[in-house]
Design a protein around this motif. Sequence first.
Motif, short mmCIF file in Angstrom:
data_model
loop_
_atom_site.label_atom_id
_atom_site.label_comp_id
_atom_site.label_asym_id
_atom_site.label_seq_id
_atom_site.Cartn_x
_atom_site.Cartn_y
_atom_site.Cartn_z
N MET A 1 0.85 -1.17 0.00
CA MET A 1 0.00 0.00 0.00
C MET A 1 0.91 1.25 0.00
O MET A 1 1.81 1.35 0.82
CB MET A 1 -0.90 -0.03 1.25
CG MET A 1 -1.78 1.15 1.38
SD MET A 1 -2.88 1.14 2.83
CE MET A 1 -3.34 -0.54 3.02
N THR A 2 0.62 2.18 -0.87
CA THR A 2 1.44 3.38 -0.96
C THR A 2 1.12 4.33 0.19
O THR A 2 0.04 4.23 0.82
CB THR A 2 1.19 4.12 -2.29
OG1 THR A 2 -0.14 4.64 -2.29
CG2 THR A 2 1.42 3.20 -3.48
N GLU A 3 2.03 5.24 0.45
CA GLU A 3 1.82 6.24 1.51
C GLU A 3 0.60 7.10 1.21
O GLU A 3 -0.13 7.50 2.12
CB GLU A 3 3.07 7.12 1.66
CG GLU A 3 4.24 6.41 2.27
CD GLU A 3 4.00 6.02 3.73
OE1 GLU A 3 3.38 6.81 4.47
OE2 GLU A 3 4.41 4.93 4.11
N GLU A 4 0.37 7.39 -0.07
CA GLU A 4 -0.77 8.22 -0.47
C GLU A 4 -2.10 7.53 -0.15
O GLU A 4 -3.02 8.15 0.39
CB GLU A 4 -0.68 8.52 -1.97
CG GLU A 4 -1.75 9.47 -2.46
CD GLU A 4 -1.59 9.75 -3.95
OE1 GLU A 4 -2.63 9.67 -4.65
OE2 GLU A 4 -0.46 10.04 -4.38
N ILE A 5 -2.19 6.25 -0.47
CA ILE A 5 -3.41 5.49 -0.17
C ILE A 5 -3.61 5.39 1.34
O ILE A 5 -4.72 5.60 1.84
CB ILE A 5 -3.35 4.08 -0.81
CG1 ILE A 5 -3.43 4.20 -2.34
CG2 ILE A 5 -4.46 3.19 -0.28
CD1 ILE A 5 -3.18 2.90 -3.08
N LEU A 6 -2.53 5.09 2.05
CA LEU A 6 -2.61 5.00 3.51
C LEU A 6 -3.07 6.32 4.11
O LEU A 6 -3.93 6.35 4.99
CB LEU A 6 -1.25 4.58 4.08
CG LEU A 6 -1.18 4.29 5.56
CD1 LEU A 6 -2.07 3.09 5.91
CD2 LEU A 6 0.26 4.01 5.97
N ALA A 7 -2.53 7.42 3.64
CA ALA A 7 -2.90 8.74 4.15
C ALA A 7 -4.37 9.05 3.87
O ALA A 7 -5.07 9.60 4.74
CB ALA A 7 -2.01 9.82 3.55
N GLU A 8 -4.86 8.69 2.68
CA GLU A 8 -6.26 8.96 2.36
C GLU A 8 -7.19 8.09 3.21
O GLU A 8 -8.20 8.58 3.71
CB GLU A 8 -6.54 8.74 0.87
CG GLU A 8 -7.94 9.21 0.48
CD GLU A 8 -8.17 9.26 -1.01
OE1 GLU A 8 -8.87 10.18 -1.46
OE2 GLU A 8 -7.67 8.37 -1.74
N ARG A 9 -6.82 6.83 3.41
CA ARG A 9 -7.63 5.97 4.28
C ARG A 9 -7.63 6.48 5.71
O ARG A 9 -8.68 6.51 6.37
CB ARG A 9 -7.11 4.53 4.23
CG ARG A 9 -7.42 3.83 2.94
CD ARG A 9 -6.91 2.41 2.94
NE ARG A 9 -7.20 1.77 1.67
CZ ARG A 9 -6.87 0.52 1.39
NH1 ARG A 9 -6.26 -0.23 2.29
NH2 ARG A 9 -7.16 0.01 0.22
N ASP A 10 -6.45 6.87 6.21
CA ASP A 10 -6.37 7.43 7.57
C ASP A 10 -7.27 8.66 7.70
O ASP A 10 -7.98 8.82 8.69
CB ASP A 10 -4.93 7.81 7.93
CG ASP A 10 -4.04 6.62 8.22
OD1 ASP A 10 -4.55 5.48 8.35
OD2 ASP A 10 -2.80 6.83 8.33
N ALA A 11 -7.23 9.53 6.69
CA ALA A 11 -8.04 10.75 6.73
C ALA A 11 -9.53 10.42 6.72
O ALA A 11 -10.31 11.03 7.47
CB ALA A 11 -7.68 11.66 5.56
N LEU A 12 -9.91 9.47 5.88
CA LEU A 12 -11.33 9.09 5.82
C LEU A 12 -11.81 8.51 7.15
O LEU A 12 -12.88 8.87 7.64
CB LEU A 12 -11.56 8.09 4.69
CG LEU A 12 -11.70 8.68 3.30
CD1 LEU A 12 -11.60 7.59 2.24
CD2 LEU A 12 -13.01 9.44 3.17
N ILE A 13 -11.01 7.63 7.73
CA ILE A 13 -11.39 7.06 9.02
C ILE A 13 -11.43 8.16 10.09
O ILE A 13 -12.36 8.23 10.88
CB ILE A 13 -10.45 5.92 9.44
CG1 ILE A 13 -10.59 4.73 8.49
CG2 ILE A 13 -10.69 5.49 10.89
CD1 ILE A 13 -11.96 4.08 8.46
N GLY A 14 -10.42 9.03 10.09
CA GLY A 14 -10.38 10.12 11.05
C GLY A 14 -11.63 10.99 10.97
O GLY A 14 -12.21 11.36 12.00
N ALA A 15 -12.06 11.31 9.76
CA ALA A 15 -13.27 12.12 9.58
C ALA A 15 -14.53 11.33 9.91
O ALA A 15 -15.51 11.89 10.43
CB ALA A 15 -13.32 12.65 8.15
N ALA A 16 -14.52 10.05 9.63
CA ALA A 16 -15.71 9.21 9.91
C ALA A 16 -15.95 9.04 11.40
O ALA A 16 -17.09 8.84 11.83
CB ALA A 16 -15.56 7.85 9.23
#
Length: 184
Positions: A1-16
């Motif tokens: 998993m790339t850093e970009e994908i990981l960062a976007e998933r982290d952001a989505l979970i954080g907002a959720a």
Amino acid sequence: MTEEILAERDALIGAALQHIPFEGWSIAALNKAASDLGLEKECVARQFPLGVVDAIRHFSQQADRYMVHSIEKVDFSKMRVHERVGFAVEMRLNFLEPHKEAVHRGMTWLAMPQNGMLSARLLYQTVDDIWYAVGDRSADFSFYTKRGLLAGVVGTTVLFWLDDRSEECFETREFLSRRISDVM
């Protein structure tokens, strides 16, 4: 998993996490998170193709990553094994503390029969990460024994922690210490 994908998933979970107490672990909560971040709803399906399954898995992995990074900063040379393990569990709970309701909702979702395998896999991954992070490199029968015993400790400690209203979760730390002593 790339850093970009990981960062976007982290952001989505954080907002959720702000929506989960009201929406539960659901696509609706994830879509609201995407909207909060100014992202298209399609990014939820792209980042979490299995929906809630992937979202809960990622949240658990976030907690594990935080725990491992916290452990890497500590000098364990003067700590005994049970103290290292207790510290690791406490670090994971520290990450989860602001999100108790989301954890409660996730545990409820994972308790459904159709989600039992995912629940077991996530718990296994957590205890495996703990043992590796505290320096255990066993490859014999004790490998399985240690993980099985720690799974019981982690599982019961999280359930106790969900109802702990003591200052700084003091009662949970005491409970954890007793459980670790019981299995040592």
